[in-house]
Design a protein around this motif. Structure first.
Motif, PDB file in Angstrom:
ATOM      1  N   LEU A 172      45.965  40.802  48.037  1.00 23.27           N
ATOM      2  CA  LEU A 172      44.758  39.609  47.745  1.00 23.27           C
ATOM      3  C   LEU A 172      44.466  39.473  46.256  1.00 23.27           C
ATOM      4  O   LEU A 172      44.382  38.550  45.522  1.00 23.27           O
ATOM      5  N   ARG A 175      46.885  38.195  43.917  1.00 20.23           N
ATOM      6  CA  ARG A 175      47.145  36.792  44.082  1.00 20.23           C
ATOM      7  C   ARG A 175      45.998  36.151  43.401  1.00 20.23           C
ATOM      8  O   ARG A 175      46.261  35.087  42.646  1.00 20.23           O
ATOM      9  N   VAL A 176      44.894  36.868  43.502  1.00 23.56           N
ATOM     10  CA  VAL A 176      43.577  35.985  42.785  1.00 23.56           C
ATOM     11  C   VAL A 176      43.630  36.316  41.491  1.00 23.56           C
ATOM     12  O   VAL A 176      43.361  35.202  40.858  1.00 23.56           O
ATOM     13  N   THR A 177      44.002  37.476  40.868  1.00 21.43           N
ATOM     14  CA  THR A 177      43.879  37.617  39.475  1.00 21.43           C
ATOM     15  C   THR A 177      45.117  37.204  38.605  1.00 21.43           C
ATOM     16  O   THR A 177      45.365  37.098  37.527  1.00 21.43           O
ATOM     17  N   GLU A 214      41.018  45.661  50.725  1.00 20.17           N
ATOM     18  CA  GLU A 214      41.026  44.437  51.390  1.00 20.17           C
ATOM     19  C   GLU A 214      41.621  44.497  52.828  1.00 20.17           C
ATOM     20  O   GLU A 214      41.947  45.495  53.013  1.00 20.17           O
ATOM     21  N   PHE A 220      38.625  36.125  54.059  1.00 20.77           N
ATOM     22  CA  PHE A 220      38.507  36.711  52.421  1.00 20.77           C
ATOM     23  C   PHE A 220      37.763  37.925  52.570  1.00 20.77           C
ATOM     24  O   PHE A 220      36.447  37.796  52.668  1.00 20.77           O
ATOM     25  N   LYS A 238      38.095  35.538  37.753  1.00 21.36           N
ATOM     26  CA  LYS A 238      38.899  35.202  38.790  1.00 21.36           C
ATOM     27  C   LYS A 238      38.518  35.516  40.262  1.00 21.36           C
ATOM     28  O   LYS A 238      38.693  34.806  41.438  1.00 21.36           O
ATOM     29  N   VAL A 239      37.974  36.602  40.170  1.00 20.01           N
ATOM     30  CA  VAL A 239      37.647  37.185  41.413  1.00 20.01           C
ATOM     31  C   VAL A 239      36.340  36.563  42.061  1.00 20.01           C
ATOM     32  O   VAL A 239      36.456  35.940  43.242  1.00 20.01           O
ATOM     33  N   ALA A 242      37.782  32.955  43.181  1.00 20.93           N
ATOM     34  CA  ALA A 242      38.399  32.876  44.540  1.00 20.93           C
ATOM     35  C   ALA A 242      37.552  33.216  45.644  1.00 20.93           C
ATOM     36  O   ALA A 242      37.667  32.552  46.715  1.00 20.93           O
ATOM     37  N   GLN A 245      35.602  29.780  46.316  1.00 24.49           N
ATOM     38  CA  GLN A 245      36.601  28.970  46.839  1.00 24.49           C
ATOM     39  C   GLN A 245      36.949  29.202  48.138  1.00 24.49           C
ATOM     40  O   GLN A 245      36.789  28.116  49.136  1.00 24.49           O
TER      41      GLN A 245
END
Length: 253
Positions: A172, A175-177, A214, A220, A238-239, A242, A245
Motif C-alpha cells: 500500500l 502504491r500510495v507514494t 499495513e 486503509f 501523498k500519504v 491517500a 481519499q
C-alpha cells in the motif's frame, strides 16, 4: 437559510472528518492544571489534504459516539511509550515512559475504527500502538536491541531528513507514494518488532528497523514510524492525500 446537517452533524461540510486523539499532561508547561494539546502541523496536514479535523479528548465512554462522527482516525505520536505488558513483555526498559490514560483511549478507539473498517493512519507512536493492536510486539529501546543502529532519535531538526526508508514493492505504501525509497525524519527510541497475523512490513530503514506496517484486510490501515506531517518529501504529502481519499470513500452515502 439554515444549512441542513446529517445525523452525524459534523459531516455536513463535505470534508471527511478525521478524528485525532489529543496528547495530555497532568500539569506543567502550558498550565499547572491538566491540559490537552496537539501540534498544529497534524491539523494543518489534514486540512491541506481536504479533511476536517476533530480533536478527541480521552473519554472512553464516548468512543462509540466519536466513531459515529468520524470518517477516519489519525493516531499521532508523543513523548511516551506503550506499556510492554500489553504485548506480553515481562520486563520494562528503564527508558519507558507511560501515559496509561491516553494509551487506553487510543487502543479502544483504534480497535473500534478497525471494527468499522474506517481508514486508520498511525504516526510514530501511533504506528507502534497500531502494531500492538494488530497483535505485534515492540523493541523497547533500539540501541539495546539493534546492532549498528541509525540515530532514530535524530540530532538534527525534525523539519529535516534523518535517514531513508526502503519500501516493499507492491505494498500500500508503495502504491500510495510511487517510490521504493525516500527520506524521512526520525524521532523514536522504540520500533515494531514481531508482527501480528497478516500484517505487512512495508518499509524498513537501512539498519533493518521497521519503518512502516499495513494490513491488507482493511480499507486503509497504515502505520509509519516517521512524521509525515512535516512533509520532508512528496511521499509524506501523498500519504495524507491517500488517507483522506480513503476517508472520503468511507463516508456514508
Amino acid at each position: 437559510m439554515m444549512t441542513q446537517t446529517s445525523s452525524a452533524g459534523v459531516r455536513a461540510s463535505g470534508r471527511p472528518v478525521i478524528g485525532i486523539p489529543l496528547d495530555a499532561e497532568d500539569g506543567g508547561g502550558y498550565s499547572k492544571m491538566p491540559w490537552y494539546a496537539l501540534r498544529k502541523n497534524y491539523v494543518e496536514s489534514v486540512v491541506a489534504a481536504g479533511g476536517l479535523p476533530l480533536l478527541l479528548p480521552h473519554e472512553p465512554a464516548l468512543v462509540e459516539d466519536y466513531l459515529d462522527r468520524i470518517d477516519g482516525l489519525l493516531v499521532p505520536g508523543g513523548a511516551f511509550d506503550i506499556d510492554p505488558a500489553m504485548f506480553g513483555a515481562r520486563t520494562r526498559h528503564d527508558t519507558v515512559v507511560l501515559k496509561e490514560g491516553r494509551t487506553a483511549f487510543e487502543v479502544a478507539i483504534t480497535r473500534g475504527a478497525l471494527a468499522r473498517d474506517l481508514p486508520v493512519l498511525g504516526i510514530c507512536g501511533g504506528q507502534q500502538l497500531l502494531h500492538v493492536v494488530l497483535g505485534g510486539t515492540l523493541i523497547q529501546h533500539i540501541p539495546d536491541e539493534v546492532d549498528n543502529a541509525l540515530a532514530h532519535e535524530q540530532p538534527n531538526p525534525r523539519t529535516e531528513a534523518g535517514h531513508i526508508v526502503r519500501v516493499a514493492p507492491g505494498s500500500l505504501l508503495h502504491r500510495v507514494t510511487g517510490a521504493l525509497e525516500f527520506p524521512v525524519n526520525s524521532a523514536h527510541h522504540q520500533a515494531a518488532k514481531a508482527s501480528g497475523p497478516d500484517v505487512v512490513i512495508s518499509a524498513i530503514a537501512t539498519d533493518g528497523v521497521i519503518e512502516a506496517i499495513e494490513h491488507p484486510a482493511y480499507r486503509f490501515c497504515l502505520g509509519v514510524q516517521w512524521h509525515p506531517e512535516y512533509h520532508i518529501s512528496d511521499a509524506d504529502t501523498k500519504v495524507f492525500t491517500a488517507f483522506l481519499q480513503a476517508a472520503k470513500e468511507s463516508r456514508p452515502s
